[in-house]
Design a protein around this motif. Sequence first.
Motif, PDB file in Angstrom:
ATOM      1  N   LEU A   1       0.853  -1.189   0.000  1.00  0.00           N
ATOM      2  CA  LEU A   1       0.000   0.000   0.000  1.00  0.00           C
ATOM      3  C   LEU A   1       0.887   1.236   0.000  1.00  0.00           C
ATOM      4  O   LEU A   1       1.794   1.349   0.825  1.00  0.00           O
ATOM      5  CB  LEU A   1      -0.907   0.029   1.243  1.00  0.00           C
ATOM      6  CG  LEU A   1      -1.753   1.291   1.432  1.00  0.00           C
ATOM      7  CD1 LEU A   1      -2.810   1.407   0.335  1.00  0.00           C
ATOM      8  CD2 LEU A   1      -2.417   1.295   2.798  1.00  0.00           C
TER       9      LEU A   1
ATOM     10  N   ASP B   1       0.519   5.308   0.366  1.00  0.00           N
ATOM     11  CA  ASP B   1      -0.466   6.232   0.896  1.00  0.00           C
ATOM     12  C   ASP B   1       0.098   7.649   0.889  1.00  0.00           C
ATOM     13  O   ASP B   1       1.256   7.856   1.272  1.00  0.00           O
ATOM     14  CB  ASP B   1      -0.783   5.805   2.343  1.00  0.00           C
ATOM     15  CG  ASP B   1      -2.082   6.341   2.865  1.00  0.00           C
ATOM     16  OD1 ASP B   1      -2.774   7.088   2.154  1.00  0.00           O
ATOM     17  OD2 ASP B   1      -2.408   6.011   4.014  1.00  0.00           O
TER      18      ASP B   1
ATOM     19  N   SER C   1      -4.689   7.377   5.009  1.00  0.00           N
ATOM     20  CA  SER C   1      -5.507   6.251   5.491  1.00  0.00           C
ATOM     21  C   SER C   1      -5.621   6.228   7.014  1.00  0.00           C
ATOM     22  O   SER C   1      -6.594   5.722   7.563  1.00  0.00           O
ATOM     23  CB  SER C   1      -4.946   4.923   4.991  1.00  0.00           C
ATOM     24  OG  SER C   1      -3.673   4.669   5.560  1.00  0.00           O
TER      25      SER C   1
ATOM     26  N   ASN D   1       4.344   3.908   3.052  1.00  0.00           N
ATOM     27  CA  ASN D   1       4.074   2.556   2.564  1.00  0.00           C
ATOM     28  C   ASN D   1       3.738   1.611   3.706  1.00  0.00           C
ATOM     29  O   ASN D   1       4.185   1.821   4.836  1.00  0.00           O
ATOM     30  CB  ASN D   1       5.311   2.006   1.833  1.00  0.00           C
ATOM     31  CG  ASN D   1       5.563   2.691   0.526  1.00  0.00           C
ATOM     32  OD1 ASN D   1       4.868   2.446  -0.446  1.00  0.00           O
ATOM     33  ND2 ASN D   1       6.548   3.569   0.490  1.00  0.00           N
TER      34      ASN D   1
ATOM     35  N   GLN E   1      -3.599  -8.451   0.109  1.00  0.00           N
ATOM     36  CA  GLN E   1      -3.443  -7.552  -1.051  1.00  0.00           C
ATOM     37  C   GLN E   1      -4.797  -7.291  -1.717  1.00  0.00           C
ATOM     38  O   GLN E   1      -5.109  -6.159  -2.071  1.00  0.00           O
ATOM     39  CB  GLN E   1      -2.459  -8.149  -2.051  1.00  0.00           C
ATOM     40  CG  GLN E   1      -2.138  -7.221  -3.204  1.00  0.00           C
ATOM     41  CD  GLN E   1      -1.327  -6.016  -2.765  1.00  0.00           C
ATOM     42  OE1 GLN E   1      -0.157  -6.152  -2.443  1.00  0.00           O
ATOM     43  NE2 GLN E   1      -1.925  -4.845  -2.770  1.00  0.00           N
TER      44      GLN E   1
ATOM     45  N   ILE F   1      -6.761  -4.873   0.533  1.00  0.00           N
ATOM     46  CA  ILE F   1      -6.269  -3.503   0.433  1.00  0.00           C
ATOM     47  C   ILE F   1      -6.674  -2.864  -0.893  1.00  0.00           C
ATOM     48  O   ILE F   1      -7.004  -1.689  -0.956  1.00  0.00           O
ATOM     49  CB  ILE F   1      -4.744  -3.460   0.657  1.00  0.00           C
ATOM     50  CG1 ILE F   1      -4.474  -3.682   2.141  1.00  0.00           C
ATOM     51  CG2 ILE F   1      -4.127  -2.158   0.167  1.00  0.00           C
ATOM     52  CD1 ILE F   1      -3.029  -3.798   2.523  1.00  0.00           C
ATOM     53  N   ASN F   2      -6.677  -3.675  -1.957  1.00  0.00           N
ATOM     54  CA  ASN F   2      -7.075  -3.160  -3.275  1.00  0.00           C
ATOM     55  C   ASN F   2      -8.584  -3.079  -3.452  1.00  0.00           C
ATOM     56  O   ASN F   2      -9.057  -2.692  -4.517  1.00  0.00           O
ATOM     57  CB  ASN F   2      -6.467  -4.018  -4.383  1.00  0.00           C
ATOM     58  CG  ASN F   2      -4.960  -3.892  -4.447  1.00  0.00           C
ATOM     59  OD1 ASN F   2      -4.387  -2.896  -4.022  1.00  0.00           O
ATOM     60  ND2 ASN F   2      -4.303  -4.921  -4.963  1.00  0.00           N
TER      61      ASN F   2
END
Length: 195
Positions: free
Chosen positions: A67, A69, A143, A168, A188, A191-192
Motif C-alpha cells: 500500500l 499512501d 488512510s 508505505n 493484497q 487492500i485493493n
Amino acid sequence: MTVAVAPYIASAILPRFLSSFLHRYPKIEVMINVVKSMEISGELESGRADVGLSRMPVSHVICKSILQDSVILAAPPSSENESLFSLFQQHRLLINNHPLYWEEILPSIQQTYKGVKTMVVNQVEITKRFIEEGLGMSFLPFSVVEREVKKGKIDAVHFSTFPLPVSNIYVAYRRETEDVLTFIDTLQQFINGVD
C-alpha cells in the motif's frame, strides 16, 4: 501462522481484514504479535513470525510494498481555512509517529516556519487523539485519518510548501508456505478493494 505487525497496522487494518480472512479460511490459525516496525525483521529472522506487516522496509527477507499512501497535514477541526503560518504558530507539530519520513520533513518545516514548536508522540493512535483534542497537528498517512476527516474530527489541510513523501505498508516473509501466500494474497486483495 504468526504475524508480526506494527501497532498502527494492527489497530487500523487488521481488525476488518482478519474478520473476513478468518471467515474465509477457518482452518488457518493466526497469531498476532504487535511489535514496532523496526523489530519485525528480527521476528522473521528468528522464526518467531511467519509474516511481517511494517511501515518501513524489512531487510534480510522477502519484502514488498502492498500500500502506498499519501501523507497529509492533519490538524484540529476548523483549521482548513487558516493559513499555514498561522497554524504552525498556534499548534505544536506532533512528530516521530512514523519510522521513516520525519528526518526528511522536519528540517524543511523548521526552516520555513521559524519558531515551530514540536512534541514527540511516537504512536499514531495517540497522535490522532491529540489532534482531535486540539493539542497539535501532524503529517500522517491519509488512510490513518480518513475516518476522522470524514466525521469532521480532524481537518486535512492543503499543504503545498514542498512535496510530501508517501507512506508505505510492507509485507515481509522468509518462506513461501501455502498459509503465508494465502494470507498475503488475501491481504493484497483486501487492500485493493477486491475482497
